[in-house]
Design an enzyme around this catalytic site. Structure first.
Site, short mmCIF file in Angstrom:
data_model
loop_
_atom_site.label_atom_id
_atom_site.label_comp_id
_atom_site.label_asym_id
_atom_site.label_seq_id
_atom_site.Cartn_x
_atom_site.Cartn_y
_atom_site.Cartn_z
N ASP A 80 0.73 -1.29 -0.16
CA ASP A 80 0.01 0.11 -0.07
C ASP A 80 0.85 1.36 0.06
O ASP A 80 2.07 1.30 0.25
CB ASP A 80 -1.08 0.21 1.18
CG ASP A 80 -0.18 0.04 2.77
OD1 ASP A 80 0.75 -0.79 2.63
OD2 ASP A 80 -0.66 0.84 3.45
N GLU A 175 0.29 -1.48 5.53
CA GLU A 175 1.24 -0.84 6.38
C GLU A 175 1.05 0.56 6.90
O GLU A 175 1.35 0.92 7.80
CB GLU A 175 2.72 -1.16 5.61
CG GLU A 175 3.88 -1.00 6.64
CD GLU A 175 4.51 0.62 6.36
OE1 GLU A 175 5.56 0.72 7.40
OE2 GLU A 175 4.07 1.35 5.87
#
Length: 288
Positions: A80, A175
């Site tokens: 991400d 994350e």
């Protein structure tokens, strides 16, 4: 090798994988699967084993050992990108032989990466660097890490004379919103030691990390017509100001370093009726 790692990097940043801190799902955004499926296909093409993509968007695989008796090590990167700025329609630009000065990302909008504000960019004078047009993130955090790991795996596959134990690889979601490890299956991963490829200077190895938490402060006010507000109105924005001032000034990111913890007001949204403060909290001492 340079062309391979750059080719992968440019492909990965073309895929929007921005995570969403407001989401209640895991992964927080389904578009992270778009990149996960590409990574799975590349791992399959390389001939890795035990390749998996689970319902929470964790990718895992193994490059089997070619010598017995060596410990299994792992390489990890997250898929991400940060919610702070869009990761969609990234327009990368190469600056060859960077002159070491300010970088104009978007002349029309006056967006400049200033050497005064970011003196570390001067360290890359004479090198080729990649930037955006200022409207999006580049996504190097952490698509550069994935490009490094995938190209490294390919190199080991093509050069079997390099002896190694089992090499485990994992690509994780979310994350950037603090949820990347929530459903990470350590036992399934199977590595004795593991390394995360994510930022930092060339040659830097980080072996400690802080404890991370977040705090959301919601303040409920009372909105009354200003013409008849005396003794009745409660303006949540003013109360938010008092809350902000209650935090010690010497515990902010801009006043701390090393092992000093901090409280960081990351976002504020408010009106007379309601104000919400979003803090991130960091400290190397869990008790604090």
């Amino acid at each position: 090798m340079r062309e391979k790692v750059l080719g992968r990097f440019l492909k990965y940043i073309s895929i929007d994988t921005q995570s969403d801190p407001e989401s209640k799902t895991s992964p927080s955004t389904s578009k992270q699967f778009d990149l996960a499926r590409i990574l799975v296909a590349e791992l399959e093409e390389m001939g890795l084993e035990d390749i998996s993509l689970d319902e929470r968007c964790y990718v895992m695989a193994k490059l089997p050992a070619n010598e017995e008796g060596l410990v299994a090590i792992g390489f990890i990167a997250h898929m991400d990108t940060s919610p702070d700025l869009s990761g969609r329609d990234v327009k990368p630009r190469f600056i060859e032989n960077y002159d070491g000065g300010d970088i104009i990302l978007n002349e029309e909008k006056g967006i400049v990466t200033s050497l005064k504000d970011y003196p570390e960019i001067g360290d890359f004078k004479g090198q080729t660097i990649i930037v955006t047009d200022g409207n999006t993130l580049l996504g190097a955090d952490d698509k550069a890490g994935k490009a490094e790991i995938m190209t490294g795996l390919e190199y080991l596959v093509e050069n079997p004379h390099i002896r190694h134990g089992d090499i485990m690889v994992a690509f994780t979601p979310d994350e950037e919103i603090g949820c990347g490890a929530d459903y990470f299956d350590v036992e399934k991963f199977g590595a004795k030691y593991a390394y995360t490829f994510d930022g930092g200077q060339l040659g830097e190895l980080e072996y400690e990390n802080f404890n991370a938490a977040s705090a959301v402060v919601k303040i409920q006010g009372r909105n009354v017509h200003p013409g008849s507000a005396k003794g009745k109105m409660v303006n949540s924005i003013y109360i938010a100001g008092q809350v902000m001032e209650a935090f010690p000034e010497n515990k902010r990111p801009e006043t701390t370093e090393g092992y000093e913890g901090f409280f960081h007001l990351n976002d504020i949204k408010g009106s007379t009726e309601e104000t919400v403060l979003n803090y991130i909290i960091r400290d190397h001492d869990r008790d604090k």
